[in-house]
Write a protein that holds these residues in place. Structure first.
Motif, PDB file in Angstrom:
ATOM      1  N   SER A 170      67.390  36.818 102.352  1.00  6.86           N
ATOM      2  CA  SER A 170      67.489  37.841 103.406  1.00  6.86           C
ATOM      3  C   SER A 170      68.489  37.419 104.468  1.00  6.86           C
ATOM      4  O   SER A 170      69.321  38.216 104.916  1.00  6.86           O
ATOM      5  N   MET A 171      68.420  36.145 104.881  1.00 11.98           N
ATOM      6  CA  MET A 171      69.341  35.631 105.876  1.00 11.98           C
ATOM      7  C   MET A 171      70.779  35.689 105.375  1.00 11.98           C
ATOM      8  O   MET A 171      71.696  36.089 106.107  1.00 11.98           O
ATOM      9  N   PHE A 172      71.007  35.339 104.116  1.00 12.54           N
ATOM     10  CA  PHE A 172      72.346  35.313 103.548  1.00 12.54           C
ATOM     11  C   PHE A 172      73.003  36.694 103.588  1.00 12.54           C
ATOM     12  O   PHE A 172      74.130  36.856 104.064  1.00 12.54           O
ATOM     13  N   VAL A 173      72.286  37.710 103.116  1.00 15.74           N
ATOM     14  CA  VAL A 173      72.847  39.063 103.086  1.00 15.74           C
ATOM     15  C   VAL A 173      73.061  39.588 104.498  1.00 15.74           C
ATOM     16  O   VAL A 173      74.087  40.209 104.805  1.00 15.74           O
ATOM     17  N   PHE A 174      72.111  39.322 105.386  1.00 19.46           N
ATOM     18  CA  PHE A 174      72.238  39.792 106.760  1.00 19.46           C
ATOM     19  C   PHE A 174      73.428  39.153 107.467  1.00 19.46           C
ATOM     20  O   PHE A 174      74.187  39.826 108.164  1.00 19.46           O
ATOM     21  N   VAL A 175      73.602  37.837 107.293  1.00 15.29           N
ATOM     22  CA  VAL A 175      74.671  37.125 107.988  1.00 15.29           C
ATOM     23  C   VAL A 175      76.048  37.577 107.504  1.00 15.29           C
ATOM     24  O   VAL A 175      77.005  37.631 108.280  1.00 15.29           O
ATOM     25  N   ILE A 176      76.178  37.924 106.226  1.00 17.16           N
ATOM     26  CA  ILE A 176      77.454  38.441 105.717  1.00 17.16           C
ATOM     27  C   ILE A 176      77.893  39.639 106.542  1.00 17.16           C
ATOM     28  O   ILE A 176      79.049  39.736 106.981  1.00 17.16           O
ATOM     29  N   ALA A 177      76.965  40.574 106.770  1.00 12.15           N
ATOM     30  CA  ALA A 177      77.303  41.766 107.550  1.00 12.15           C
ATOM     31  C   ALA A 177      77.438  41.453 109.030  1.00 12.15           C
ATOM     32  O   ALA A 177      78.380  41.907 109.694  1.00 12.15           O
ATOM     33  N   PHE A 178      76.523  40.666 109.580  1.00  9.92           N
ATOM     34  CA  PHE A 178      76.496  40.402 111.013  1.00  9.92           C
ATOM     35  C   PHE A 178      77.721  39.623 111.474  1.00  9.92           C
ATOM     36  O   PHE A 178      78.405  40.007 112.421  1.00  9.92           O
ATOM     37  N   MET A 179      78.037  38.515 110.797  1.00  4.30           N
ATOM     38  CA  MET A 179      79.163  37.686 111.214  1.00  4.30           C
ATOM     39  C   MET A 179      80.494  38.374 110.935  1.00  4.30           C
ATOM     40  O   MET A 179      81.438  38.274 111.723  1.00  4.30           O
ATOM     41  N   GLY A 180      80.578  39.074 109.807  1.00  3.18           N
ATOM     42  CA  GLY A 180      81.819  39.778 109.494  1.00  3.18           C
ATOM     43  C   GLY A 180      82.116  40.875 110.497  1.00  3.18           C
ATOM     44  O   GLY A 180      83.239  41.000 111.000  1.00  3.18           O
ATOM     45  N   ALA A 181      81.106  41.675 110.816  1.00  6.53           N
ATOM     46  CA  ALA A 181      81.308  42.772 111.757  1.00  6.53           C
ATOM     47  C   ALA A 181      81.533  42.271 113.170  1.00  6.53           C
ATOM     48  O   ALA A 181      82.175  42.960 113.981  1.00  6.53           O
ATOM     49  N   GLY A 182      81.035  41.070 113.479  1.00  4.13           N
ATOM     50  CA  GLY A 182      81.182  40.545 114.834  1.00  4.13           C
ATOM     51  C   GLY A 182      82.628  40.411 115.270  1.00  4.13           C
ATOM     52  O   GLY A 182      82.933  40.503 116.466  1.00  4.13           O
ATOM     53  N   LEU A 183      83.542  40.182 114.318  1.00  2.00           N
ATOM     54  CA  LEU A 183      84.954  40.064 114.660  1.00  2.00           C
ATOM     55  C   LEU A 183      85.646  41.411 114.745  1.00  2.00           C
ATOM     56  O   LEU A 183      86.751  41.513 115.281  1.00  2.00           O
ATOM     57  N   LEU A 184      85.007  42.464 114.215  1.00  2.00           N
ATOM     58  CA  LEU A 184      85.646  43.784 114.209  1.00  2.00           C
ATOM     59  C   LEU A 184      85.573  44.471 115.564  1.00  2.00           C
ATOM     60  O   LEU A 184      86.501  45.187 115.953  1.00  2.00           O
ATOM     61  N   PHE A 185      84.482  44.269 116.287  1.00  2.00           N
ATOM     62  CA  PHE A 185      84.298  44.985 117.548  1.00  2.00           C
ATOM     63  C   PHE A 185      85.391  44.657 118.569  1.00  2.00           C
ATOM     64  O   PHE A 185      86.039  45.584 119.090  1.00  2.00           O
ATOM     65  N   PRO A 186      85.634  43.378 118.886  1.00  2.00           N
ATOM     66  CA  PRO A 186      86.720  43.116 119.842  1.00  2.00           C
ATOM     67  C   PRO A 186      88.082  43.535 119.303  1.00  2.00           C
ATOM     68  O   PRO A 186      88.939  43.971 120.070  1.00  2.00           O
ATOM     69  N   SER A 187      88.298  43.417 117.992  1.00  2.00           N
ATOM     70  CA  SER A 187      89.586  43.819 117.408  1.00  2.00           C
ATOM     71  C   SER A 187      89.828  45.316 117.597  1.00  2.00           C
ATOM     72  O   SER A 187      90.956  45.744 117.870  1.00  2.00           O
ATOM     73  N   TYR A 188      88.787  46.112 117.464  1.00  2.00           N
ATOM     74  CA  TYR A 188      88.933  47.555 117.673  1.00  2.00           C
ATOM     75  C   TYR A 188      89.358  47.858 119.109  1.00  2.00           C
ATOM     76  O   TYR A 188      90.291  48.627 119.357  1.00  2.00           O
ATOM     77  N   PHE A 189      88.679  47.228 120.068  1.00  2.00           N
ATOM     78  CA  PHE A 189      89.016  47.486 121.470  1.00  2.00           C
ATOM     79  C   PHE A 189      90.406  46.966 121.823  1.00  2.00           C
ATOM     80  O   PHE A 189      91.105  47.554 122.655  1.00  2.00           O
ATOM     81  N   LEU A 190      90.833  45.869 121.190  1.00  3.16           N
ATOM     82  CA  LEU A 190      92.154  45.310 121.473  1.00  3.16           C
ATOM     83  C   LEU A 190      93.264  46.112 120.822  1.00  3.16           C
ATOM     84  O   LEU A 190      94.265  46.456 121.464  1.00  3.16           O
ATOM     85  N   GLN A 191      93.119  46.441 119.539  1.00 10.11           N
ATOM     86  CA  GLN A 191      94.203  47.046 118.776  1.00 10.11           C
ATOM     87  C   GLN A 191      94.260  48.561 118.906  1.00 10.11           C
ATOM     88  O   GLN A 191      95.348  49.135 118.968  1.00 10.11           O
ATOM     89  N   VAL A 192      93.117  49.205 118.912  1.00  8.41           N
ATOM     90  CA  VAL A 192      93.106  50.672 118.955  1.00  8.41           C
ATOM     91  C   VAL A 192      93.081  51.187 120.391  1.00  8.41           C
ATOM     92  O   VAL A 192      93.821  52.110 120.745  1.00  8.41           O
ATOM     93  N   ARG A 193      92.275  50.565 121.234  1.00 12.84           N
ATOM     94  CA  ARG A 193      92.113  51.077 122.593  1.00 12.84           C
ATOM     95  C   ARG A 193      93.029  50.386 123.590  1.00 12.84           C
ATOM     96  O   ARG A 193      93.090  50.784 124.760  1.00 12.84           O
TER      97      ARG A 193
END
Length: 496
Positions: A285-308
């Motif tokens: 459960s931890m393995f599958v969750f961390v794949i999504a959680f850690m991967g998406a964690g880098l997308l949020f600031p990138s969206y605000f930096l690159q798009v906004r």
């Protein structure tokens, strides 16, 4: 000295006393330093390019080298904790991390900086698994949920406060201070640890699995090196020789280690712990969750930096609601993890997180900040009730003698899952942003659509985590006992 817990009562008091809280403070200090340094450097990469006159691919290794060092040293931590004692090893890890930080600050070339980041990572990689071992032994299985919630705060806030702190220090001072800030914290943690951590007796007869080390540590490093190199080309997924050769060699070494570990009497990582069904389900459960959680964690600031087009500091502030949401639910989840089977709470928390994440699958170039920040807050509420209860479920099923190796196993799973998630979502985003538009579209809208598609992949990964989570225990179990394979006998928790 080791003694057997009385069979007629709990081995530990119900309330958390001041001594245990002091130990938790030591562990949190170490966790803050280790986790912040994974993210704080991300905002300094453009500065490194200018200062050292290097390419982005080169300076990116200041992050990759640190991550690879973490993965390499984690497998050794369980054995070293038994052999030298957790207090001695924790002090050594703090010293190594702090010394590495100072050396990074005085580096005069990018090659020196990368080398010193490896040294820093070798110390940082031991802090988290050692911290979990120390907390579990100090609190006992019936109170570990509440204390793991304390440890979970820096784990969830690190990706949020790291970019904010890094951007602020670079703006008001220089890049050197993103490393020098660890010096006073490290000294304080060393003094605090010397005074607070209890002495423990090392196991002088514990053998060291040299063959396991020669198989697993290079295997993990090669595998993660290959995975992290996939998106480095900048023109979409790049599966060149460096990716498939290092990745294949890494996988072969890991498979060989698995075969060795199942036969060895004292393996570097005891894979036989997976015979414990509760540990296995929690780890998957931890393995599958961390794949999504850690991967998406880098997308949020990138969206605000690159798009906004926001500044680094503002991007960090905009994702802060995620951390605030986690701070609300994490203490509650810690208490519930000690009282209520996590199979009844974690699925609900994961669905709450998914509902907030869904908003980002529909993101555009001008989506309201109020909507996005509200969605991040809801995501934080779900995260606070997910990660640490799963980890708690894994560790509460272990005897005291298994805690060091069990926490090492959980940390390896986290590290591999986070690296895979980051690499996979980076490849998806790179492919989206470098593809050819199907028709006339504004550049910012095209970028926003690319982020939306990548967020959709992460959203699906979160939903997939519901599958193993559905098998988490739904009935109250005696957490201070570990059933054997037949479920007939139990081993009492051992305490120092």
């Amino acid at each position: 000295m080791t003694s057997q817990a009385p069979p007629t009562g709990p081995a530990y008091p119900e309330k958390i006393d001041g001594a245990v809280l002091k130990i938790a403070g030591v562990v949190v200090l170490g966790a803050i330093m280790s986790i912040l340094d994974i993210t704080v450097v991300s905002v300094a990469l453009p500065t490194f390019q200018d200062v050292f006159d290097a390419t982005y691919a080169t300076v990116a290794w200041t992050m990759t080298a640190y991550t690879l060092a973490l993965a390499t040293v984690i497998p050794l931590t369980g054995w070293a904790a038994d052999r030298f004692g957790t207090k001695r090893l924790y002090l050594a890890a703090l010293f190594l991390f702090t010394a590495g930080s100072v050396l990074c600050a005085i580096a005069t070339s990018v090659e020196m900086l990368i080398a010193f980041r490896v040294l820093q990572g070798l110390g940082g990689g031991m802090l988290m698994p050692l911290g979990m071992t120390i907390l579990t032994r100090a609190a006992g299985p019936d109170r570990i949920g509440r204390l793991m919630a304390v440890l979970g705060i820096p784990m969830l806030l690190g990706p949020i406060t790291g970019p904010i702190l890094g951007g602020w220090l670079i703006d008001i001072a220089s890049w050197h201070w993103i490393f020098l800030i660890n010096l006073p914290i490290g000294i304080a943690a060393l003094v605090y640890s010397l005074r607070v951590l209890p002495k423990d007796e090392p196991s002088t007869t514990e053998p060291f699995d040299f063959l396991g080390m020669l198989l697993l540590s290079p295997g993990l490093a090669l595998f993660l090196f290959g995975v992290s190199s996939i998106a480095e080309g900048g023109e979409g997924a790049s599966f060149g020789p460096r990716v498939w050769i290092s990745g294949t060699l890494g996988v072969l070494l890991i498979i060989t280690f698995v075969l060795h570990a199942l036969r060895a009497e004292k393996p570097l990582i005891d894979l036989r712990l997976f015979k414990n069904r509760r540990l296995t389900i929690a780890t998957v459960s931890m393995f599958v969750f961390v794949i999504a959680f850690m991967g998406a964690g880098l997308l949020f600031p990138s969206y605000f930096l690159q798009v906004r087009g926001e500044t680094t500091l503002m991007a960090g502030l905009l994702i802060a609601p995620q951390g605030l949401g986690a701070m609300v639910t994490m203490p509650i989840a810690g208490i519930l993890a000690d009282k209520v089977p996590i199979g009844r709470t974690v699925p609900v928390a994961l669905l709450v997180m998914a509902s907030g994440f869904f908003v980002f699958t529909q993101v555009g170039a001008d989506t309201s900040y109020l909507v996005l920040c509200s969605a991040l807050f809801v995501m934080g509420l779900g995260m606070g009730g997910t990660m640490m209860p799963i980890m708690t479920s894994a560790l509460k099923s272990l005897t005291n003698s298994e805690v060091a190796r069990g926490s090492t196993l959980v940390n390896i799973v986290q590290q591999i899952g986070g690296s895979i998630g980051t690499a996979v979502l980076a490849v998806v985003l790179t492919n989206q942003l470098t593809s050819t538009p199907s028709g006339p579209v504004e550049p910012l809208e095209f970028m926003a659509d690319g982020f939306g598609a990548t967020f959709t992949v992460a959203f699906v990964l979160i939903l997939l985590a519901l599958i193993p989570v559905a098998f988490l225990p739904r009935k109250k179990e005696r957490s201070h006992l570990l059933d054997d394979e037949d479920g007939a006998t139990a081993t009492p928790v051992m305490m120092h």
